[in-house]
Design a protein around this motif. Structure first.
Motif: not given
Ligand code: CA
Ligand code: SAH
Length: 215
Positions: A40, A136, A139, A162-163, A206
């Motif tokens: 993470m 972040d 989710k 993010d992600n 990423r």
């Molecule tokens: Ca993240």
């Protein structure tokens, strides 16, 4: 670790990117050795990206939702104005020691504030308007956080999420193979894409970073 781009290209990019500071290197190593789910952490490459973005924006107030061990907070704080401040929130109190030590080690004690608690409830109590928000945390609540912080972002300010590629699962064609997080991120991404209040670009760095600029 999952990479969107080929590992060779990533290694090449890493080796042509600014190195981490000693404090960040130590924090990265500590996290990987001692903390659950070290994947993470933002880490070297994404950390340098966040620091660079923050230096371009030169924010006065930054809000981070999801501290973990503090790596991304320290990177984002690099771009703060001299009288700026970063608030970072995490529901998990377990990393407080390492977060506090790293903030002090980076000489950011007066600029970075770590708050333990549920982000949504904490944000409600904060008096700031932000130039940069980094989402972040959990989710499934991305959309909730986004709607909560958008009114708190200055016009011309940024929300970075993010992600948002979720290891590539966002493009999984078989709906039955999608877990709750993937479904939530799909809904979030579709919502942002259509949201006329922001200009946006989804960057395949990423695990995917959504950069949104409030009009
Ligand atoms: Ca993240
Ligand atoms: N930003 C960090 C990584 C964050 S990992 C970095 O890049 O290094 C996601 C974090 O969100 C975890 O530490 C988790 O505890 C936190 N989190 C989950 N639900 C939360 C909530 N409701 N409020 C605040 N933080 C939450």
């Amino acid at each position: 670790m999952f990479t969107i781009i080929s590992p060779d290209i990533q290694t090449y990019c890493d080796s042509h990117t600014e190195q981490e500071s000693e404090v960040l290197k130590k924090l990265n190593r500590y996290t990987c050795a001692n903390v659950l789910q070290p994947r993470m952490i933002s880490g070297h490459f994404q950390g340098r990206f966040l620091a660079m973005i923050s230096k371009m924006i030169k924010p006065k107030y930054i809000l981070e939702i999801g501290t973990y061990t503090g790596y991304s907070a320290l990177c984002l704080a690099e771009g703060l104005l001299d009288d700026g401040k970063l608030i970072t929130i995490d529901i998990n109190p377990e990393q407080e020691d390492i977060i506090t030590k790293s903030i002090e080690g980076a000489g950011l004690k007066n600029k970075v504030q770590f708050i333990v608690g549920d982000a949504y409830n904490i944000i409600k109590t904060l008096p700031y308007q932000y130039d940069l928000v980094f989402i972040d945390a959990d989710k499934q609540n991305y959309l909730k956080y986004y709607e909560q912080v958008l009114p708190l972002v200055n016009s011309g300010g940024y929300i970075i999420c993010d992600n948002v590629l979720w290891s590539g699962k966002v493009v999984e064609p078989d709906a039955l193979l999608k877990d709750k997080d993937t479904i939530a991120i799909n809904q979030f991404n579709d919502f942002v894409a259509k949201d006329a209040r922001v200009e946006k670009i989804l960057i395949p760095i990423r695990d995917g970073i959504y950069v949104c600029r409030k009009r």
